[in-house]
Design a protein around this motif. Structure first.
Motif, PDB file in Angstrom:
ATOM      1  N   GLU A  98      34.610  51.560  38.595  1.00  0.00           N
ATOM      2  CA  GLU A  98      36.207  50.501  39.690  1.00  0.00           C
ATOM      3  C   GLU A  98      37.143  50.404  38.708  1.00  0.00           C
ATOM      4  O   GLU A  98      37.531  51.179  37.917  1.00  0.00           O
ATOM      5  CB  GLU A  98      35.906  49.174  39.240  1.00  0.00           C
ATOM      6  CG  GLU A  98      34.800  48.595  39.586  1.00  0.00           C
ATOM      7  CD  GLU A  98      33.198  48.557  39.106  1.00  0.00           C
ATOM      8  OE1 GLU A  98      33.579  49.813  37.282  1.00  0.00           O
ATOM      9  OE2 GLU A  98      32.506  47.776  39.146  1.00  0.00           O
ATOM     10  N   LYS A 121      32.691  40.205  38.599  1.00  0.00           N
ATOM     11  CA  LYS A 121      31.638  40.509  39.385  1.00  0.00           C
ATOM     12  C   LYS A 121      31.083  39.252  39.944  1.00  0.00           C
ATOM     13  O   LYS A 121      29.917  38.646  40.745  1.00  0.00           O
ATOM     14  CB  LYS A 121      30.522  41.618  39.314  1.00  0.00           C
ATOM     15  CG  LYS A 121      31.208  43.299  39.194  1.00  0.00           C
ATOM     16  CD  LYS A 121      29.970  44.005  39.174  1.00  0.00           C
ATOM     17  CE  LYS A 121      31.351  45.716  38.908  1.00  0.00           C
ATOM     18  NZ  LYS A 121      30.046  46.646  38.698  1.00  0.00           N
ATOM     19  N   SER A 122      30.842  38.300  38.186  1.00  0.00           N
ATOM     20  CA  SER A 122      29.696  37.383  38.381  1.00  0.00           C
ATOM     21  C   SER A 122      30.446  35.926  39.099  1.00  0.00           C
ATOM     22  O   SER A 122      29.937  34.888  39.729  1.00  0.00           O
ATOM     23  CB  SER A 122      29.781  37.147  36.746  1.00  0.00           C
ATOM     24  OG  SER A 122      31.073  36.413  36.363  1.00  0.00           O
ATOM     25  N   THR A 124      31.373  34.555  41.699  1.00  0.00           N
ATOM     26  CA  THR A 124      30.804  34.438  43.522  1.00  0.00           C
ATOM     27  C   THR A 124      31.513  33.424  44.197  1.00  0.00           C
ATOM     28  O   THR A 124      31.207  32.729  44.862  1.00  0.00           O
ATOM     29  CB  THR A 124      29.173  34.380  43.277  1.00  0.00           C
ATOM     30  OG1 THR A 124      28.736  32.876  42.438  1.00  0.00           O
ATOM     31  CG2 THR A 124      29.042  35.648  42.627  1.00  0.00           C
ATOM     32  N   PRO A 138      33.671  40.317  47.194  1.00  0.00           N
ATOM     33  CA  PRO A 138      33.883  41.998  47.817  1.00  0.00           C
ATOM     34  C   PRO A 138      34.483  42.361  48.793  1.00  0.00           C
ATOM     35  O   PRO A 138      34.309  41.697  50.152  1.00  0.00           O
ATOM     36  CB  PRO A 138      32.041  42.010  47.860  1.00  0.00           C
ATOM     37  CG  PRO A 138      31.522  40.351  48.074  1.00  0.00           C
ATOM     38  CD  PRO A 138      32.436  39.761  47.433  1.00  0.00           C
ATOM     39  N   TYR A 148      36.879  45.707  45.515  1.00  0.00           N
ATOM     40  CA  TYR A 148      37.039  43.971  44.690  1.00  0.00           C
ATOM     41  C   TYR A 148      38.073  43.604  44.903  1.00  0.00           C
ATOM     42  O   TYR A 148      39.420  44.399  44.902  1.00  0.00           O
ATOM     43  CB  TYR A 148      36.538  43.167  43.621  1.00  0.00           C
ATOM     44  CG  TYR A 148      34.229  43.667  43.533  1.00  0.00           C
ATOM     45  CD1 TYR A 148      33.900  42.433  43.469  1.00  0.00           C
ATOM     46  CD2 TYR A 148      33.765  45.163  42.761  1.00  0.00           C
ATOM     47  CE1 TYR A 148      32.655  42.874  43.522  1.00  0.00           C
ATOM     48  CE2 TYR A 148      32.874  45.004  42.726  1.00  0.00           C
ATOM     49  CZ  TYR A 148      31.811  44.059  43.043  1.00  0.00           C
ATOM     50  OH  TYR A 148      30.496  44.098  42.785  1.00  0.00           O
ATOM     51  N   TYR A 150      40.697  39.605  43.215  1.00  0.00           N
ATOM     52  CA  TYR A 150      39.987  39.234  42.512  1.00  0.00           C
ATOM     53  C   TYR A 150      41.554  37.911  42.677  1.00  0.00           C
ATOM     54  O   TYR A 150      42.194  38.614  42.155  1.00  0.00           O
ATOM     55  CB  TYR A 150      40.538  39.540  41.044  1.00  0.00           C
ATOM     56  CG  TYR A 150      40.297  39.239  39.538  1.00  0.00           C
ATOM     57  CD1 TYR A 150      39.174  38.020  38.897  1.00  0.00           C
ATOM     58  CD2 TYR A 150      41.024  39.380  39.003  1.00  0.00           C
ATOM     59  CE1 TYR A 150      39.483  37.101  38.156  1.00  0.00           C
ATOM     60  CE2 TYR A 150      41.664  37.579  37.633  1.00  0.00           C
ATOM     61  CZ  TYR A 150      40.762  37.403  37.561  1.00  0.00           C
ATOM     62  OH  TYR A 150      40.946  36.353  36.654  1.00  0.00           O
TER      63      TYR A 150
END
Length: 541
Positions: A98, A121-122, A124, A138, A148, A150
């Motif tokens: 990344e 990533k966690s 969701t 994502p 991704y 954020y």
């Protein structure tokens, strides 16, 4: 102790206020919780929608590898107060690492943070942490993950809105609570008024004691019911008071009549009591005289009997001594005339020995009789305490009574220790045994051939128990109830005075400070149990 009464109005007021306050507080908490949940859901949906839109718009910039244009495009988000930072990461198609492709910061003061790809990533779903909102989404192209997005924001505006809601709800709650106080106050005042009227009416009746007054009509059904019951109570109380007044007047009249009767009868009773007391004094004097006469009569019988018994041995002794004198005179004459033969002297000596033995035996018998009679006579006339042998005292009594009871065949069973020495008054004991023994022979053994007298002496703990019994005719049930009463006898008109057992009772209870009771043997003789305190001495024979 008076109880602390609680005002019903205050109770209603505070109960209403507490109930309203509890309900409003619960509603406030529930509304605030529901508002927070809705706000969180709304913010989360907004955050996630913006993230999806930015992800879709970022596909072209990612394919064109033009991050600067994407940065400029993201600056249009300044109008959204909830978003503080945006990071767009791109995955290397070969190394799958990344890298930051584009970055948006609303203000330079916005604090930076350490990039943690595992944490990003966690995410969701939208996560609320303290005053920060985080979300990661994502970016995919034709089903392939290429990066991704954020997003990070703040909830200050959300908090301000929430605070405004809380202030509004709190103000509303206080207003409703105050309104409920006002409504409860006026309601209590309206409900309390009829009870105040009834209370004033009761106080007026109690002060004036006029139970013909009534409580006024009341507007409420419950108050009117209470008023009707109080009026009924007034009516019944008035009737009861009148009834008590009439009863008190009648009782007063009856008491007056009764006092007059009591006074008149008391005067008559005083006169009767004076005559009765005088008669009782005379009876006591006669009774004491009769008891003393009974003692003297029994002592006189003993004297006559002993005199008769003593005359016999003394007469035999006189006869034997006279015979010896006559024989001695003849022997002297023959000795002086010198005609005395040895055979005459031998016969005289033999006859003298026989006569002397007769004289000694009869003199001993007379001496014993006189000694026993003397001891009994002394015991009956002296009230001082002295030491004596219990068994010897009973033997002396029987020996003294021998002249009076010798014509009867009887058996004596005496259970008493030979060495039982005591200190007491022998006179009462002697008189008690004499009366009991004579009573048995006169009343019990009148038609009995195998007469038997049993005397048991039991010493224990400075007390003495005497059990006297015979196998005579017994005592009837009628006589048992008054055996110790004076002038009670079955030989009325036959010489019986009825004072023997009364004398025994007085001697036991007064002279010896003890008790006597007649044991129930039916008609199988008589048994008396005598118990009295005594000083028991330890002596050896």
């Amino acid at each position: 102790m008076a109880r602390n009464n609680i005002s019903i109005s205050r109770q209603i007021l505070w109960s209403t206020a507490g109930l309203v306050f509890t309900a409003l507080l619960g509603s406030l908490i529930f509304a605030n919780h529901l508002f927070n949940k809705n706000q969180e859901k709304h913010v989360a949906r907004t955050f996630e929608s913006v993230a999806q839109i930015i992800a879709d718009r970022s596909l072209d910039f990612l394919n064109a590898e033009n991050g600067e244009l994407l940065d400029q495009d993201l600056k249009r988000l300044d109008s959204l107060p909830i978003i503080d930072q945006i990071l767009i990461f791109k995955l290397n198609e070969y190394t799958n690492e990344e890298t930051i492709f584009s970055r948006y910061k609303k203000q330079d003061e916005t604090p930076s943070f350490t990039i943690d790809f595992a944490h990003i990533k966690s995410l969701t779903s939208t996560v609320f942490t303290s005053s920060i909102i985080e979300y990661a989404y994502p970016i995919e192209l034709k089903g392939q993950l290429i990066g991704y997005i954020y997003m990070q924001g703040n909830i200050n505006s959300y908090k301000l809105a929430n605070r405004a809601v809380i202030i509004t709800l709190t103000a509303t709650t206080l207003a409703i609570l105050l309104l409920s106080f006002i409504i409860a106050y006026f309601l209590i005042k309206k409900v309390k008024y009829p009870f105040s009227v009834i209370s004033d009416s009761v106080i007026t009746v109690a002060q004036q004691k006029n139970y013909k007054l009534t409580c006024p009509e009341q507007p409420y059904m419950e108050a009117q019911l209470l008023s009707n019951n109080i009026n009924l109570l007034y009516e019944r109380t008035d009737k009861v008071i009148k009834k008590h007044i009439n009863a008190a007047n009648q009782l007063k009249e009856q008491n007056t009549d009764l006092e007059n009767k009591v006074t008149s009868r008391t005067d008559a009773l005083k006169e009767s009591n004076s005559e009765l007391l005088s008669t009782l004094e005379q009876l006591h004097q006669y009774q004491e005289q009769l008891v003393e006469n009974e003692k003297m009569a029994s002592l006189g019988d003993l004297v006559a009997g002993v005199a008769h018994e003593v005359n016999t041995p003394i007469g035999l002794g006189v006869t034997a001594s006279t015979l010896m004198i006559d024989k001695l005179e003849g022997l002297k004459n023959e000795f002086k005339s010198k005609t005395l033969k040895p055979s005459q002297l031998d016969r005289y000596i033999e006859e003298s020995e026989e006569n002397l033995q007769i004289i000694v035996r009869n003199l001993d018998r007379a001496a014993n009789l006189i000694s026993s009679f003397k001891q009994v006579a002394v015991d009956q006339s002296v009230e001082d305490e002295r030491e004596f042998n219990m068994k010897q005292l009973i033997d002396d009594v029987f020996l003294t009574l021998t002249p009076k009871i010798k014509q009867h065949q009887y058996q004596l069973c005496l259970k008493c220790e030979e060495s039982l020495f005591v200190r007491s008054k022998p006179s009462p004991l002697t008189q008690i045994f004499i009366n009991l023994i004579i009573n048995s022979f006169i009343h019990g053994f009148e038609h009995i051939d195998d007469a038997k007298i049993s005397i048991t002496i039991r010493p224990s703990d400075e007390r003495l128990t005497v059990i006297y019994s015979d196998n005579g005719a017994g005592i009837s049930e009628e006589m048992r109830e008054k055996i110790f009463e004076p002038f009670s006898t079955t030989k009325r008109g036959e010489g019986g005075s009825g004072l023997g057992m009364h004398l025994v009772y007085n001697l036991v209870t007064q002279a010896l400070k003890g008790t006597i009771q007649l044991d129930d043997n039916g008609n199988k003789g008589a048994t008396f149990i005598i118990d009295f305190p005594i000083e028991i001495l330890t002596k050896n024979d």
